[in-house]
Design a protein around this motif. Sequence first.
Motif, PDB file in Angstrom:
ATOM      1  N   SER A  33       0.843  -1.193   0.000  1.00  0.00           N
ATOM      2  CA  SER A  33       0.000   0.000   0.000  1.00  0.00           C
ATOM      3  C   SER A  33       0.880   1.245   0.000  1.00  0.00           C
ATOM      4  N   LEU A  34       0.524   2.215  -0.832  1.00  0.00           N
ATOM      5  CA  LEU A  34       1.189   3.518  -0.855  1.00  0.00           C
ATOM      6  C   LEU A  34       0.215   4.542  -0.297  1.00  0.00           C
ATOM      7  N   VAL A  35       0.523   5.092   0.878  1.00  0.00           N
ATOM      8  CA  VAL A  35      -0.311   6.121   1.489  1.00  0.00           C
ATOM      9  C   VAL A  35       0.133   7.470   0.955  1.00  0.00           C
ATOM     10  N   ILE A  36      -0.836   8.296   0.540  1.00  0.00           N
ATOM     11  CA  ILE A  36      -0.509   9.584  -0.080  1.00  0.00           C
ATOM     12  C   ILE A  36      -1.209  10.717   0.655  1.00  0.00           C
ATOM     13  N   ASN A  37      -0.601  11.898   0.605  1.00  0.00           N
ATOM     14  CA  ASN A  37      -1.259  13.103   1.101  1.00  0.00           C
ATOM     15  C   ASN A  37      -0.923  14.249   0.165  1.00  0.00           C
ATOM     16  N   PRO A  38      -1.952  14.992  -0.328  1.00  0.00           N
ATOM     17  CA  PRO A  38      -1.724  16.015  -1.349  1.00  0.00           C
ATOM     18  C   PRO A  38      -1.436  17.405  -0.822  1.00  0.00           C
ATOM     19  N   GLY A  39      -1.325  17.582   0.502  1.00  0.00           N
ATOM     20  CA  GLY A  39      -0.930  18.887   1.010  1.00  0.00           C
ATOM     21  C   GLY A  39      -2.062  19.702   1.571  1.00  0.00           C
ATOM     22  N   GLY A  55      -6.022  19.763   2.068  1.00  0.00           N
ATOM     23  CA  GLY A  55      -6.158  18.961   0.863  1.00  0.00           C
ATOM     24  C   GLY A  55      -6.756  17.598   1.170  1.00  0.00           C
ATOM     25  N   SER A  56      -7.573  17.107   0.253  1.00  0.00           N
ATOM     26  CA  SER A  56      -8.275  15.843   0.440  1.00  0.00           C
ATOM     27  C   SER A  56      -7.494  14.684  -0.145  1.00  0.00           C
ATOM     28  N   GLY A  57      -7.064  13.771   0.707  1.00  0.00           N
ATOM     29  CA  GLY A  57      -6.413  12.562   0.225  1.00  0.00           C
ATOM     30  C   GLY A  57      -7.381  11.618  -0.454  1.00  0.00           C
ATOM     31  N   VAL A  58      -8.657  11.674  -0.082  1.00  0.00           N
ATOM     32  CA  VAL A  58      -9.675  10.883  -0.759  1.00  0.00           C
ATOM     33  C   VAL A  58      -9.773  11.328  -2.213  1.00  0.00           C
ATOM     34  N   GLU A  59      -9.862  12.631  -2.445  1.00  0.00           N
ATOM     35  CA  GLU A  59      -9.885  13.146  -3.815  1.00  0.00           C
ATOM     36  C   GLU A  59      -8.603  12.783  -4.562  1.00  0.00           C
ATOM     37  N   ALA A  60      -7.477  12.809  -3.856  1.00  0.00           N
ATOM     38  CA  ALA A  60      -6.206  12.459  -4.487  1.00  0.00           C
ATOM     39  C   ALA A  60      -6.215  11.005  -4.941  1.00  0.00           C
ATOM     40  N   ALA A  61      -6.796  10.125  -4.128  1.00  0.00           N
ATOM     41  CA  ALA A  61      -6.898   8.721  -4.534  1.00  0.00           C
ATOM     42  C   ALA A  61      -7.821   8.574  -5.735  1.00  0.00           C
ATOM     43  N   PHE A  62      -8.934   9.317  -5.740  1.00  0.00           N
ATOM     44  CA  PHE A  62      -9.816   9.291  -6.903  1.00  0.00           C
ATOM     45  C   PHE A  62      -9.042   9.682  -8.162  1.00  0.00           C
ATOM     46  N   GLY A  63      -8.190  10.711  -8.064  1.00  0.00           N
ATOM     47  CA  GLY A  63      -7.475  11.233  -9.218  1.00  0.00           C
ATOM     48  C   GLY A  63      -6.153  10.559  -9.495  1.00  0.00           C
ATOM     49  N   ALA A  64      -5.833   9.481  -8.768  1.00  0.00           N
ATOM     50  CA  ALA A  64      -4.521   8.839  -8.920  1.00  0.00           C
ATOM     51  C   ALA A  64      -4.208   8.399 -10.342  1.00  0.00           C
ATOM     52  N   PRO A  65      -5.172   7.849 -11.119  1.00  0.00           N
ATOM     53  CA  PRO A  65      -4.816   7.442 -12.487  1.00  0.00           C
ATOM     54  C   PRO A  65      -4.340   8.588 -13.369  1.00  0.00           C
ATOM     55  N   GLY A  66      -4.732   9.821 -13.078  1.00  0.00           N
ATOM     56  CA  GLY A  66      -4.266  10.958 -13.854  1.00  0.00           C
ATOM     57  C   GLY A  66      -3.011  11.590 -13.305  1.00  0.00           C
ATOM     58  N   PHE A  67      -2.485  11.021 -12.224  1.00  0.00           N
ATOM     59  CA  PHE A  67      -1.318  11.637 -11.585  1.00  0.00           C
ATOM     60  C   PHE A  67      -0.135  10.695 -11.530  1.00  0.00           C
ATOM     61  N   PHE A  68      -0.335   9.493 -11.017  1.00  0.00           N
ATOM     62  CA  PHE A  68       0.767   8.549 -10.866  1.00  0.00           C
ATOM     63  C   PHE A  68       0.995   7.771 -12.154  1.00  0.00           C
ATOM     64  N   THR A  69       2.215   7.302 -12.341  1.00  0.00           N
ATOM     65  CA  THR A  69       2.552   6.546 -13.542  1.00  0.00           C
ATOM     66  C   THR A  69       1.847   5.194 -13.538  1.00  0.00           C
ATOM     67  N   GLU A  70       1.730   4.603 -14.718  1.00  0.00           N
ATOM     68  CA  GLU A  70       1.133   3.280 -14.825  1.00  0.00           C
ATOM     69  C   GLU A  70       1.941   2.260 -14.032  1.00  0.00           C
ATOM     70  N   GLU A  71       3.246   2.416 -14.037  1.00  0.00           N
ATOM     71  CA  GLU A  71       4.099   1.460 -13.322  1.00  0.00           C
ATOM     72  C   GLU A  71       3.821   1.497 -11.818  1.00  0.00           C
ATOM     73  N   LEU A  72       3.685   2.696 -11.264  1.00  0.00           N
ATOM     74  CA  LEU A  72       3.405   2.804  -9.834  1.00  0.00           C
ATOM     75  C   LEU A  72       2.021   2.244  -9.510  1.00  0.00           C
ATOM     76  N   GLN A  73       1.052   2.488 -10.391  1.00  0.00           N
ATOM     77  CA  GLN A  73      -0.297   1.974 -10.165  1.00  0.00           C
ATOM     78  C   GLN A  73      -0.338   0.440 -10.237  1.00  0.00           C
ATOM     79  N   LYS A  74       0.541  -0.164 -11.025  1.00  0.00           N
ATOM     80  CA  LYS A  74       0.609  -1.625 -11.062  1.00  0.00           C
ATOM     81  C   LYS A  74       1.067  -2.191  -9.721  1.00  0.00           C
ATOM     82  N   ARG A  75       1.971  -1.470  -9.068  1.00  0.00           N
ATOM     83  CA  ARG A  75       2.688  -2.031  -7.934  1.00  0.00           C
ATOM     84  C   ARG A  75       2.047  -1.770  -6.574  1.00  0.00           C
ATOM     85  N   PHE A  76       1.184  -0.739  -6.481  1.00  0.00           N
ATOM     86  CA  PHE A  76       0.677  -0.343  -5.170  1.00  0.00           C
ATOM     87  C   PHE A  76      -0.842  -0.182  -5.162  1.00  0.00           C
TER      88      PHE A  76
END
Length: 556
Positions: free
Chosen positions: A109-115, A119-140
């Motif tokens: 699991s990769l825990v994230i906080n957008p600042g 800032g909403s970490g829930v919204e950040a998780a919703f938007g993760a496909p538009g922010f994190f690379t495909e490789e990171l999304q495969k792994r976490f």
Amino acid sequence: MRRRSSLLAVAFVAMATLLPMSPAVAAGPGAEARTTPAPTASSTPTSSPSPQQPASGKGRIAWAPCEEEPSAECGKLAVPIDWSRPDGATIDLAVARRKATDPAARVGSLVINPGGPGGSGVEAAFGAPGFFTEELQKRFDIVGFDPRGVGRSHPVICSASVYNQIPYAVMESQADFVRWSAFARKLRADCRARTGPLYDHVDSVDVARDVDALRAALGEEKLTFYGVSYGTLIGQMYAELFPDRIRAMALDSNMDHSLGVKDFLDTEAAAVEDAFDEFAGWCGQDPSCALHGKDVRAVWESILAKARSGRLYYPGVPDRPMTEIQVLWNGVLGTEGPAWQLLSELLRALDGGEPSSWVPPMPGRGPVSGDVAQLPTAILCQDYRLRVRNHREYAALLRSSNRRAPDMRYNPMPMEDLPVCLGHPTTNPQHRLRYTGSTPILLGNSLHDPSTPYSWSANVARQLGSKARLITYEGWGHRIYGKDECSTVPIDDYLISLTLPPQGFRCPVGGRVETLLKKRQRELWPTDKLPWGAPLMTSARPAATTAAAGRPRTSG
């Protein structure tokens, strides 16, 4: 560069619309706390029990498809309001996750906080496909949470009727200082009454303890964490409290929690002036700038003078004149992405020219509608004790900022937050970062960041010593992940395989570096002359309807 304009609009609207509109942004600290001794370089957070204290162990998350984003899972985690009383009353933290897209390659699991703060970490998780690379999304499994006092996690709220009495942020006399001090007390009393006991327990040490409870609830032996801007302070506090529970920690665009009020305001002023210089230089060279061929600094001064006279109106807002501090806000927001072309179009309109077909909402702190206003600035006030005892001291600080920022004057973010924090008790005062763990911590910052100055990350790296690795991105804007391949892939490499970049690693704009992942990862970060088109760490859905009184930072 013109083909980037739609991305610039998305970036600007994410900063100006999806997020509440008043500062707290990188973290403008406030002023005097009456109940805590003055901080020193060696002081520790007063709210911190001994480090390595076990997580509560009671947390369980029942996951279900999110109502707002069915492709993600949502749940709640109960945590104590007061961590010194772990068996006392609790609140529920809102949590969201996107599961690893390749379960066979999953690392954890990769825990994230957008600042923010705010800032909403829930919204950040919703938007993760538009922010994190495909490789990171495969792994976490990418897991975001709204920190206590924020968004869906029992937000700090105040009566809108009280909040809307807020005076103009910049104090010009001792009478203004007295007026602000009285209003800050009134606002704090109202917010505490509205919010309840949680109001006194929202500093970043409390949030770091929540993160450890989240780590345990996710079934992770050690934490893997990515934080941006104010989210880096959460990471730093976690590192102090739980030094042996870190698997990997990447802190992007760092807070420096060791600075007193003068150093804080001086470095913020210098950073925002540097960012404005970069904008003016680009405008002089690039024909796509709406002010190309004009004296940008003269246009800027003319706009500021018109605001001071009460004769400046923002496009589409005819009912109230625009203030000088709201003009300065445009200077920050336009250089955070950066969104220089859009900024140039806004300044052209403010100078009497034709407005763009799309104009972002007027920035800065303003009145809210509805019954309540959210005030994440309370988090800031509990994390920073910065003494300002009277207008004489305040005026000296302002003059010091003005010397470092002849065009921008000062950074409006901390200037709007500072008076709100006057007299506020501070439970996590500034101190040098003390990390006793052995896991290296990866830091990153752009050279021309208007909101978390490069000097802050460099200073945090010095405080960490040999345990730090700093990525220096030789470009612009706030946040480095997603800006360029060489500012992104090293963060992926570290989070996935614990591979670190070399000491002193510098990332040139448009540069390319060899990494373990490059051969099997498609290029996700094409660049033109400048990489300002990267997506922000936020969902593109409309903002929640609850009014908020503190503008949080996403990428920070």
